[in-house]
Design a protein around this motif. Structure first.
Motif, short mmCIF file in Angstrom:
data_model
loop_
_atom_site.label_atom_id
_atom_site.label_comp_id
_atom_site.label_asym_id
_atom_site.label_seq_id
_atom_site.Cartn_x
_atom_site.Cartn_y
_atom_site.Cartn_z
N SER A 64 5.19 3.89 2.18
CA SER A 64 4.92 2.61 1.52
C SER A 64 5.06 1.49 2.53
O SER A 64 5.98 1.50 3.35
CB SER A 64 5.85 2.41 0.34
OG SER A 64 7.19 2.51 0.74
N LEU A 65 4.13 0.56 2.47
CA LEU A 65 4.13 -0.59 3.37
C LEU A 65 3.91 -1.86 2.56
O LEU A 65 3.21 -1.82 1.54
CB LEU A 65 2.99 -0.46 4.39
CG LEU A 65 3.00 0.80 5.24
CD1 LEU A 65 1.85 1.67 4.86
CD2 LEU A 65 2.92 0.43 6.69
N ALA B 149 0.85 -1.19 0.00
CA ALA B 149 0.00 0.00 0.00
C ALA B 149 0.89 1.24 0.00
O ALA B 149 1.94 1.26 0.64
CB ALA B 149 -0.91 0.01 1.21
N CYS B 150 0.46 2.23 -0.74
CA CYS B 150 1.09 3.55 -0.72
C CYS B 150 0.06 4.48 -0.09
O CYS B 150 -1.07 4.56 -0.58
CB CYS B 150 1.41 4.04 -2.12
SG CYS B 150 2.57 3.02 -3.00
N THR C 31 -4.54 9.18 3.20
CA THR C 31 -5.22 8.97 1.93
C THR C 31 -4.55 7.79 1.24
O THR C 31 -3.34 7.82 0.98
CB THR C 31 -5.11 10.21 1.02
OG1 THR C 31 -5.62 11.34 1.70
CG2 THR C 31 -5.85 10.00 -0.29
N LEU C 32 -5.33 6.75 0.94
CA LEU C 32 -4.79 5.61 0.22
C LEU C 32 -4.55 6.03 -1.23
O LEU C 32 -5.46 6.50 -1.90
CB LEU C 32 -5.76 4.43 0.27
CG LEU C 32 -5.33 3.20 -0.50
CD1 LEU C 32 -4.08 2.58 0.10
CD2 LEU C 32 -6.47 2.20 -0.55
N LEU C 33 -3.33 5.86 -1.70
CA LEU C 33 -2.98 6.22 -3.08
C LEU C 33 -2.98 5.02 -4.01
O LEU C 33 -3.37 5.12 -5.16
CB LEU C 33 -1.62 6.91 -3.13
CG LEU C 33 -1.49 8.20 -2.32
CD1 LEU C 33 -0.06 8.71 -2.37
CD2 LEU C 33 -2.46 9.26 -2.83
N ARG C 34 -2.48 3.88 -3.49
CA ARG C 34 -2.33 2.71 -4.35
C ARG C 34 -2.23 1.47 -3.47
O ARG C 34 -1.60 1.50 -2.43
CB ARG C 34 -1.07 2.87 -5.19
CG ARG C 34 -0.91 1.89 -6.30
CD ARG C 34 0.35 2.18 -7.12
NE ARG C 34 0.17 3.40 -7.90
CZ ARG C 34 1.18 4.11 -8.39
NH1 ARG C 34 2.43 3.76 -8.16
NH2 ARG C 34 0.95 5.19 -9.11
N THR C 35 -2.86 0.38 -3.91
CA THR C 35 -2.71 -0.91 -3.24
C THR C 35 -3.02 -2.03 -4.22
O THR C 35 -3.72 -1.81 -5.21
CB THR C 35 -3.62 -1.03 -2.00
OG1 THR C 35 -3.29 -2.24 -1.30
CG2 THR C 35 -5.09 -1.05 -2.38
#
Length: 136
Positions: free
Chosen positions: A130-131, A75-76, A91-95
């Motif tokens: 980033s995780l 997740a970004c 805010t979730l940007l990408r996953t």
């Protein structure tokens, strides 16, 4: 014409070295799909302001993905590193794995930073975190 023995003996004498030179070199492990996608978070990073000293991570808590999250994920997340050192305004940007997102948000609320500063004064700053996880 050389005999079989005259060719074989030098090869046996150098055996491991000759074989090592002839064997295929081991390939480095390929990054997982999640790791490759995680690298794509770099394009989401905001431009660094040269007048601002970037925040420094002090405490990181790893997210614990739920069992239904599968074997990997990334997740970004955009967040604001506040003047008191906490992350806010997520805010979730990408996953690639929506089941991983709640664990990420819970972990990020526990992170702390030395705040960003401009001319020695702490200022809030938007960052991208980033995780990822991988169960092997």
């Amino acid at each position: 014409m050389r005999s079989f023995r005259s060719v074989l003996l030098p090869v046996l004498a150098c055996g491991p070295f000759v074989l090592a030179g002839c064997s295929a070199s081991p390939q480095p492990p390929r990054p997982s799909e999640a790791q490759q996608l995680l690298r794509s978070c770099a394009d989401l990073m905001p431009q660094a302001d040269s007048s601002v000293v970037q925040p420094v991570e002090v405490r990181r808590v790893q997210p614990i993905p739920p069992r239904n999250a599968g074997s990997s994920g990334y997740a970004c997340v955009k967040a604001t590193a506040s003047v008191d050192g906490r992350l806010t305004a997520f805010t979730l940007l990408r996953t690639d794995n929506p089941a991983f997102v709640p664990a990420c948000m819970g972990a990020l609320q526990q992170w702390s930073y030395k705040p960003a500063a401009r001319s020695g004064t702490p200022v809030p700053l938007d960052i991208v975190v980033s995780l990822s996880f991988s169960r092997r």
